[in-house]
Enzyme design. Sequence first.
Site, PDB file in Angstrom:
ATOM      1  N   LYS A 265       6.561   3.480 -14.213  1.00  0.00           N
ATOM      2  CA  LYS A 265       5.352   3.823 -13.460  1.00  0.00           C
ATOM      3  C   LYS A 265       5.152   5.337 -13.485  1.00  0.00           C
ATOM      4  O   LYS A 265       6.137   6.086 -13.377  1.00  0.00           O
ATOM      5  CB  LYS A 265       5.518   3.317 -12.012  1.00  0.00           C
ATOM      6  CG  LYS A 265       4.277   3.472 -11.137  1.00  0.00           C
ATOM      7  CD  LYS A 265       4.495   2.887  -9.731  1.00  0.00           C
ATOM      8  CE  LYS A 265       3.229   2.969  -8.882  1.00  0.00           C
ATOM      9  NZ  LYS A 265       3.380   2.393  -7.534  1.00  0.00           N
TER      10      LYS A 265
ATOM     11  N   SER B   7      -0.451  -0.789  -5.949  1.00  0.00           N
ATOM     12  CA  SER B   7      -0.741   0.292  -6.872  1.00  0.00           C
ATOM     13  C   SER B   7       0.013   0.195  -8.193  1.00  0.00           C
ATOM     14  O   SER B   7      -0.364   0.868  -9.150  1.00  0.00           O
ATOM     15  CB  SER B   7      -0.407   1.634  -6.216  1.00  0.00           C
ATOM     16  OG  SER B   7       0.993   1.719  -5.973  1.00  0.00           O
TER      17      SER B   7
ATOM     18  N   SER C  47       2.801  -2.376  -2.771  1.00  0.00           N
ATOM     19  CA  SER C  47       2.490  -2.059  -4.171  1.00  0.00           C
ATOM     20  C   SER C  47       3.422  -2.609  -5.232  1.00  0.00           C
ATOM     21  O   SER C  47       3.126  -2.475  -6.416  1.00  0.00           O
ATOM     22  CB  SER C  47       2.410  -0.545  -4.349  1.00  0.00           C
ATOM     23  OG  SER C  47       1.175  -0.098  -3.894  1.00  0.00           O
TER      24      SER C  47
HETATM   25  N1  GLN Z   1      -2.333  -0.837  -0.838  1.00  0.00           N
HETATM   26  C1  GLN Z   1      -1.633  -0.001   0.094  1.00  0.00           C
HETATM   27  C2  GLN Z   1      -2.307   1.338   0.177  1.00  0.00           C
HETATM   28  O1  GLN Z   1      -3.291   1.508  -0.435  1.00  0.00           O
HETATM   29  C3  GLN Z   1      -0.201   0.138  -0.310  1.00  0.00           C
HETATM   30  C4  GLN Z   1      -0.014   0.979  -1.503  1.00  0.00           C
HETATM   31  C5  GLN Z   1       1.429   1.125  -1.869  1.00  0.00           C
HETATM   32  O2  GLN Z   1       2.272   0.316  -1.483  1.00  0.00           O
HETATM   33  N2  GLN Z   1       1.714   2.193  -2.562  1.00  0.00           N
HETATM   34  O3  GLN Z   1      -1.869   2.204   0.835  1.00  0.00           O
END
Ligand code: GLN
Length: 490
Positions: free
Chosen positions: A78, A158, A182
């Site tokens: 990532k 994400s 995410s």
């Molecule tokens: N979807 C959540 C956010 O937008 C979690 C994102 C994540 O876990 N990095 O904050």
Amino acid sequence: MTDLTSLTLAEAREGLANKSFTSLELTDAHLGAIEAARALNAFVMETPDQARAMARAVDAKIARGEGGPLAGIPLGIKDLFATKDVRTTACSKILGNFVPPYESTITSQLWRDGAVMLGKLNNDEFAMGSSNETSCFGPVVNPWRREGSNTTLVPGGSSGGSASAVAALLCMGATATDTGGSIRQPAAFTGTVGIKPTYGRCSRWGIVAFASSLDQAGPIARTVRDSAILMRSMAGHDPKDTTSVDRAVPDYEAAIGKSVKGMKIGIPKEYRLDGMPAEIERLWSEGAAWLKAAGAELIDVSLPHTKYALPAYYIVAPAEASSNLARYDGVRYGLRVPGRSIGELYENTRAEGFGPEVRRRVMIGTYVLSAGYYDAYYLRAQKVRTLIKRDFEDCFAKGVHAILTPATPSAAFGIGEKGADPVEMYLNDIFTVTVNMAGLPGIAVPAGKDTQGLPLGLQLIGRPFDEETLFSLGEVIEQAAGRFTPARWW
Ligand code: GLN
């Protein structure tokens, strides 16, 4: 020879060990698959030269009988993980062409164990999002499509690039991070397995910070066993991260196939949402029935503060993000947009470099931390967080080994379908954020399909540092539900 990309990580490990093929062959097969799948936009940087050099070096080691536990296995990383001499951007314009002079602890452990890097994977900008649509490199496409439709779907976020690449057989596993869901939500959207370990299990050093008290890295892989193998290399104490915990790393793979007989599985009533689609409800009961058939005992539990988790998360996460992102000012890293004064340089750089979702979070975060509002918002959210954590503790104190919930409230949705209303997007994490707020481990395992043929996942939440139980239970679900592979159209 069968297509090498369709092997699981465990199968490839065996093939490499008994010299059925080399790491270079395995790596080349994946590099070819990546090239043929550029339409998915899963990789933001391909590193074929480095991959081949790493594969050759590891082949030589394997020949000498020196390969590590991941010897020769090609992985995707990532773009939130700093990789030495390889561009790392968190998929934000503000990092520009930043090339870190150092390697994150987690990736250095993967290379230590013999893994090969194929390239950097797309993600939501600074890991803020649930659809991978906020990336400055554009959205990632889910390799899954609804039956009879060619609408392009999001892979979740994400870690959308990680999930899409693993599902589309572009890499044997990938690193990912999870601040509110995410790892687990994109895994559920792509029919892959994702585990967010206990907070402190993996080092955060060298990972671009979003919300430091919630961020935790973990793997996305195609099977529960493959995630257990990757977890062992990723986990461990790191003196460079003061929140990492000094605790021996177990052989997670040994938990696969262990009996779950007599384990108590909590079914929390608060996760039964009004208006929850019937297919999610069905998936959940089916998962519970599989665990019961394997000898586990189902018990109804209550986590009364669940409904406050998402609102509290959207105070805590932006607050920490606004503080972490203060460092991107045009002076030290990446993009610089000049101004007549230093203040103007900061303003111009940040206005130009951050995308709309990141700007929204920085504004919310700055507001909730400001004098006069701190107590009303931030402090209150921290108190709610304690209550959420206590709900879980009460449940575990009653002898519950793990909690079973759906992973997401729906299957993957179309690119551009959600996003006009940020709250609609935030609701994706309704079942996952509680776990980050409480610092617990959670795994998402594919468990079935919706009426349109898209994969759906179940989540298992465990006691602190008891990832092993999640692997044991996760494999029971996997055995019952089978594997999920998208039909190739790209
Ligand atoms: N979807 C959540 C956010 O937008 C979690 C994102 C994540 O876990 N990095 O904050």
